[in-house]
Design a protein around this motif. Structure first.
Motif, PDB file in Angstrom:
ATOM      1  N   THR A 234       0.462   5.886   6.181  1.00  0.00           N
ATOM      2  CA  THR A 234       0.485   4.842   7.217  1.00  0.00           C
ATOM      3  C   THR A 234       1.659   3.866   7.105  1.00  0.00           C
ATOM      4  OG1 THR A 234      -1.918   5.047   7.264  1.00  0.00           O
ATOM      5  CG2 THR A 234      -0.972   3.161   8.424  1.00  0.00           C
TER       6      THR A 234
ATOM      7  N   PHE B  16      -8.210   1.759  -3.420  1.00  0.00           N
ATOM      8  CA  PHE B  16      -9.065   2.924  -3.669  1.00  0.00           C
ATOM      9  C   PHE B  16     -10.493   2.466  -3.922  1.00  0.00           C
ATOM     10  CE2 PHE B  16      -5.572   6.147  -4.786  1.00  0.00           C
ATOM     11  CZ  PHE B  16      -5.798   6.859  -3.630  1.00  0.00           C
TER      12      PHE B  16
ATOM     13  N   ALA C 101       0.853  -1.189   0.000  1.00  0.00           N
ATOM     14  CA  ALA C 101       0.000   0.000   0.000  1.00  0.00           C
ATOM     15  C   ALA C 101       0.892   1.243   0.000  1.00  0.00           C
ATOM     16  CB  ALA C 101      -0.871  -0.004   1.250  1.00  0.00           C
ATOM     17  N   THR C 102       0.304   2.380  -0.328  1.00  0.00           N
ATOM     18  CA  THR C 102       1.038   3.648  -0.238  1.00  0.00           C
ATOM     19  C   THR C 102       0.361   4.521   0.829  1.00  0.00           C
ATOM     20  OG1 THR C 102      -0.276   4.514  -2.048  1.00  0.00           O
ATOM     21  CG2 THR C 102       1.856   3.544  -2.624  1.00  0.00           C
ATOM     22  N   GLY C 103       0.520   5.835   0.739  1.00  0.00           N
ATOM     23  CA  GLY C 103      -0.054   6.719   1.760  1.00  0.00           C
ATOM     24  C   GLY C 103       0.924   6.878   2.912  1.00  0.00           C
TER      25      GLY C 103
HETATM   26  C1  F6R Z   1      -2.921   3.592  -0.803  1.00  0.00           C
HETATM   27  C2  F6R Z   1      -4.226   3.054  -0.456  1.00  0.00           C
HETATM   28  C3  F6R Z   1      -5.161   3.786   0.420  1.00  0.00           C
HETATM   29  C4  F6R Z   1      -4.532   4.302   1.719  1.00  0.00           C
HETATM   30  C5  F6R Z   1      -5.563   5.101   2.527  1.00  0.00           C
HETATM   31  C6  F6R Z   1      -4.981   5.624   3.806  1.00  0.00           C
HETATM   32  O1  F6R Z   1      -2.241   2.691  -1.638  1.00  0.00           O
HETATM   33  O2  F6R Z   1      -4.521   2.013  -0.910  1.00  0.00           O
HETATM   34  O3  F6R Z   1      -6.237   2.936   0.742  1.00  0.00           O
HETATM   35  O4  F6R Z   1      -4.076   3.207   2.457  1.00  0.00           O
HETATM   36  O5  F6R Z   1      -6.010   6.166   1.757  1.00  0.00           O
HETATM   37  O6  F6R Z   1      -4.002   6.578   3.516  1.00  0.00           O
HETATM   38  P1  F6R Z   1      -3.061   7.172   4.651  1.00  0.00           P
HETATM   39  O7  F6R Z   1      -2.179   6.054   5.071  1.00  0.00           O
HETATM   40  O8  F6R Z   1      -2.285   8.268   3.956  1.00  0.00           O
HETATM   41  O9  F6R Z   1      -3.939   7.652   5.744  1.00  0.00           O
END
Ligand code: F6R
Length: 250
Positions: A39, A141, A35-37
């Protein structure tokens, strides 16, 4: 579902890194879903440290990312391809042909989605999928919807997601409105899932996703039906779960 509580973001990230590391040690040819973001950044930093300490070898793994913004070129510093290189891949022993991210600039989006699903299938499916959680309950997403989406597909991002992700872009107008995302069915087919959530802004959505009804309007709620989910929460993200629990005692 296993719920693991951590006091801090650092502790959450460290616990997650041990789980990912043990997956790779037990099966050096693991297929990992990334995953990205914000977290997973701490988790990726820990994995890099383990690699540099000589404790982890990434040379046999295959990875598939959950999603990519539609229309962003591979060189764009805001693309998830760029993010993965910068925050993990360029620091570890993984070759370019080992990792996969949907192509956000594909001319034929439908074809790209099918190609991505076939590549995951050909790799034997995902052994361990890492997930973050959107404030609206999205995973990957997969936004709140009337049904759970199956395979990789084009998604129109919700206002709350555009707003939340604006922090990564120079201005809110530059956040792409569409993305390619792995579907819920593919995520649910992963043998193991590691869900991470950090901060008080996730407290309500975590509570609803883990304790509420399983509904497509809250996509993460489907994880209640997966046989092997580990959810690691820091104090902020666990705060409502803990409050509701404590209120049951006199
Ligand atoms: C990113 C993804 C999203 C993020 C989510 C939380 O690849 O799949 O589901 O995990 O938007 O984002 P953060 O971690 O930035 O709060």
């Amino acid at each position: 579902m296993r719920i693991v509580l951590s006091d801090t973001y650092r502790d959450m990230s460290r616990k997650a890194a041990y789980i990912v590391a043990s997956q790779i040690i037990l099966n050096p040819r693991s297929v990992l879903g990334f995953a990205t973001g914000e977290t997973p950044l701490g988790l990726y930093r820990m994995l890099i440290s383990m690699y540099w300490a000589g404790d982890l070898d990434f040379s046999g793994i295959t990875t598939f990312n959950l999603d990519e913004y539609y229309g962003l070129s591979e060189e764009s510093p805001y693309s998830y391809r760029f993010y993965m290189k910068k925050n993990l891949f360029q620091h570890i022993n993984i070759r370019e042909d080992q990792w996969h991210i949907p192509r956000g600039t594909a001319e034929n989006v439908e074809e790209e989605c099918r190609r991505y699903d076939r590549a995951i299938e050909k790799a034997g499916g995902i052994d361990l999928q890492i997930l973050g959680l959107g404030v609206d309950g999205h995973i990957g997403f997969n936004e709140p919807d009337e049904k759970f989406e199956g395979g990789t597909h084009l998604v129109e991002l919700q206002e709350s997601t555009l707003k939340a992700n604006a922090r990564f872009f120079p201005s809110p107008e530059e956040v792409p409105r569409f993305a390619l995302s792995m579907g819920i069915k593919t995520i649910m087919k992963a043998k193991k899932i590691l869900l991470l959530a950090s901060g008080a802004s996730k407290a309500d959505v975590i509570y609803e996703a883990l304790q509420g009804e399983v509904i497509p309007e809250l996509p993460a709620s489907i994880l209640q039906l997966h046989p092997d989910v580990t959810c690691i929460l820091d104090g902020g993200a666990a705060s409502r779960l803990e409050k509701e629990r404590d209120e049951r005692f006199s």
